[in-house]
Write an enzyme that holds these catalytic residues in place. Structure first.
Site, short mmCIF file in Angstrom:
data_model
loop_
_atom_site.label_atom_id
_atom_site.label_comp_id
_atom_site.label_asym_id
_atom_site.label_seq_id
_atom_site.Cartn_x
_atom_site.Cartn_y
_atom_site.Cartn_z
N ASN A 7 -37.59 67.41 3.63
CA ASN A 7 -36.25 68.00 3.65
C ASN A 7 -35.73 68.43 2.28
O ASN A 7 -34.69 69.09 2.20
CB ASN A 7 -35.23 67.06 4.32
CG ASN A 7 -35.53 66.84 5.78
OD1 ASN A 7 -35.70 67.81 6.51
ND2 ASN A 7 -35.65 65.60 6.20
N GLU A 59 -40.76 57.08 -9.45
CA GLU A 59 -39.97 57.32 -8.23
C GLU A 59 -38.60 57.84 -8.65
O GLU A 59 -37.92 57.22 -9.48
CB GLU A 59 -39.83 56.01 -7.45
CG GLU A 59 -38.99 56.14 -6.20
CD GLU A 59 -38.77 54.78 -5.52
OE1 GLU A 59 -39.36 53.76 -5.94
OE2 GLU A 59 -37.97 54.76 -4.56
N ARG A 93 -27.53 72.47 2.14
CA ARG A 93 -26.72 71.60 3.00
C ARG A 93 -26.36 70.34 2.22
O ARG A 93 -26.98 70.03 1.21
CB ARG A 93 -27.50 71.19 4.26
CG ARG A 93 -28.12 72.36 4.96
CD ARG A 93 -28.20 72.21 6.45
NE ARG A 93 -29.08 73.24 6.94
CZ ARG A 93 -30.26 73.04 7.53
NH1 ARG A 93 -30.67 71.81 7.74
NH2 ARG A 93 -31.02 74.03 7.90
N ASN A 114 -40.22 62.34 -5.73
CA ASN A 114 -39.08 62.05 -4.84
C ASN A 114 -39.63 62.08 -3.41
O ASN A 114 -39.80 63.16 -2.83
CB ASN A 114 -37.96 63.07 -5.01
CG ASN A 114 -36.74 62.70 -4.17
OD1 ASN A 114 -36.83 61.86 -3.26
ND2 ASN A 114 -35.62 63.32 -4.45
N TYR A 143 -26.00 65.98 -2.53
CA TYR A 143 -27.15 66.43 -3.31
C TYR A 143 -26.83 67.58 -4.28
O TYR A 143 -27.71 68.00 -5.02
CB TYR A 143 -28.29 66.85 -2.37
CG TYR A 143 -28.76 65.72 -1.47
CD1 TYR A 143 -29.38 64.60 -2.01
CD2 TYR A 143 -28.55 65.75 -0.10
CE1 TYR A 143 -29.79 63.55 -1.19
CE2 TYR A 143 -28.96 64.71 0.73
CZ TYR A 143 -29.58 63.60 0.17
OH TYR A 143 -29.99 62.57 0.97
N ARG A 153 -31.13 52.79 3.25
CA ARG A 153 -31.69 53.45 2.04
C ARG A 153 -31.87 52.46 0.89
O ARG A 153 -32.32 52.85 -0.20
CB ARG A 153 -30.78 54.60 1.58
CG ARG A 153 -30.67 55.73 2.58
CD ARG A 153 -29.87 56.89 2.01
NE ARG A 153 -29.31 57.70 3.07
CZ ARG A 153 -29.98 58.67 3.72
NH1 ARG A 153 -31.21 58.98 3.39
NH2 ARG A 153 -29.39 59.34 4.70
N ALA A 179 -36.97 60.61 2.55
CA ALA A 179 -36.79 59.49 3.48
C ALA A 179 -38.06 58.66 3.67
O ALA A 179 -37.99 57.51 4.12
CB ALA A 179 -36.29 60.01 4.83
N ARG A 203 -25.42 53.93 -0.89
CA ARG A 203 -25.38 54.64 0.41
C ARG A 203 -25.68 53.67 1.55
O ARG A 203 -25.48 52.47 1.42
CB ARG A 203 -26.37 55.82 0.35
CG ARG A 203 -26.00 56.81 -0.77
CD ARG A 203 -26.91 58.00 -0.81
NE ARG A 203 -26.81 58.79 0.42
CZ ARG A 203 -27.69 59.74 0.77
NH1 ARG A 203 -28.72 59.99 -0.02
NH2 ARG A 203 -27.55 60.41 1.89
O1 CA2 Z 1 -31.46 60.88 -3.21
C1 CA2 Z 1 -32.59 61.31 -2.97
O2 CA2 Z 1 -33.21 62.02 -3.74
C2 CA2 Z 1 -33.25 60.98 -1.63
O3 CA2 Z 1 -34.65 60.76 -1.88
C3 CA2 Z 1 -33.06 62.19 -0.74
C4 CA2 Z 1 -33.58 61.99 0.67
C5 CA2 Z 1 -33.02 60.70 1.28
O4 CA2 Z 1 -33.60 60.48 2.55
C6 CA2 Z 1 -33.28 59.50 0.39
O5 CA2 Z 1 -32.67 58.36 0.99
C7 CA2 Z 1 -32.68 59.73 -0.99
C8 CA2 Z 1 -33.15 63.14 1.60
C9 CA2 Z 1 -33.61 64.46 1.12
C10 CA2 Z 1 -33.03 65.48 2.04
O6 CA2 Z 1 -32.34 66.41 1.28
C11 CA2 Z 1 -31.50 67.25 1.89
C12 CA2 Z 1 -30.92 68.18 1.09
C13 CA2 Z 1 -30.06 69.08 1.63
C14 CA2 Z 1 -29.77 69.04 2.97
C15 CA2 Z 1 -30.34 68.10 3.78
C16 CA2 Z 1 -31.23 67.20 3.23
#
Ligand code: CA2
Length: 155
Positions: A13, A105, A20, A81, A25, A118, A84, A114
């Site tokens: 993702n 990491e 999004r 990175n 993010y 997580r 999830a 969060r």
């Molecule tokens: O904070 C981070 O970098 C995460 O690795 C991002 C992951 C999340 O599952 C981790 O818990 C923390 C999610 C990446 C998805 O990124 C998106 C970006 C824009 C819209 C939807 C998802």
């Protein structure tokens, strides 16, 4: 001397970055992040290769190949990175451990501030370092940390 090389891996993702959930993010796209990493590495006399996949097995294949490149002296390590998969993937933990490649990491958000699901990472016990909660600047911090470790090991 050949420049140190770093692999920057992004998991599921993260191709949607900037499109999004900007409150979590930010507005920076994955292409912007990759350009930031290229610039950060060049400023430090290093090179990066950036890849993203939504597929666990593909990420495992890349970690395994990174281990071979590390053992051949062709790679300083991986900024990773895992998205999830951080919270679910014993297979990625095993791949990192088995490969022996130093992995930093990296998370854009502060995962500990969060949801509870997580807070646990399968990756952290196998990682050489962890960067969390600095937004996309975390990738630059991770590149810097990895190069410092690699150069200290060479000295
Ligand atoms: O904070 C981070 O970098 C995460 O690795 C991002 C992951 C999340 O599952 C981790 O818990 C923390 C999610 C990446 C998805 O990124 C998106 C970006 C824009 C819209 C939807 C998802």
């Amino acid at each position: 001397m050949t420049p140190l090389k770093i692999l920057v891996l992004n998991g599921p993702n993260l191709n949607l970055l900037g499109q999004r959930e900007p409150a979590v993010y930010g507005h920076t796209t994955l292409a912007d992040v990759e350009a930031l990493c290229q610039a950060a590495a060049a400023e430090r006399g290093a090179e990066v290769e950036c890849r993203q996949s939504n597929h666990e097995g593909v990420l495992i294949d890349w970690v395994q190949a990174a281990g071979a490149a590390y053992r051949a002296g062709e790679l300083a390590g991986v900024v990773f990175n895992p998205g999830a998969y951080t919270h679910t993937s014993v297979a990625l933990h095993d791949a990192i451990k088995g490969s022996g490649v130093p992995v930093i990491e990296t998370h854009i958000s502060n995962v500990h501030a969060r949801e509870a699901f997580r807070h646990h990472s399968h990756i952290s016990p196998a990682a050489a370092g962890i960067v969390v909660g600095f937004g996309v600047d975390g990738y630059v911090l991770a590149i810097d940390g990895l190069l410092r470790k690699a150069r200290a090991a060479q000295a």
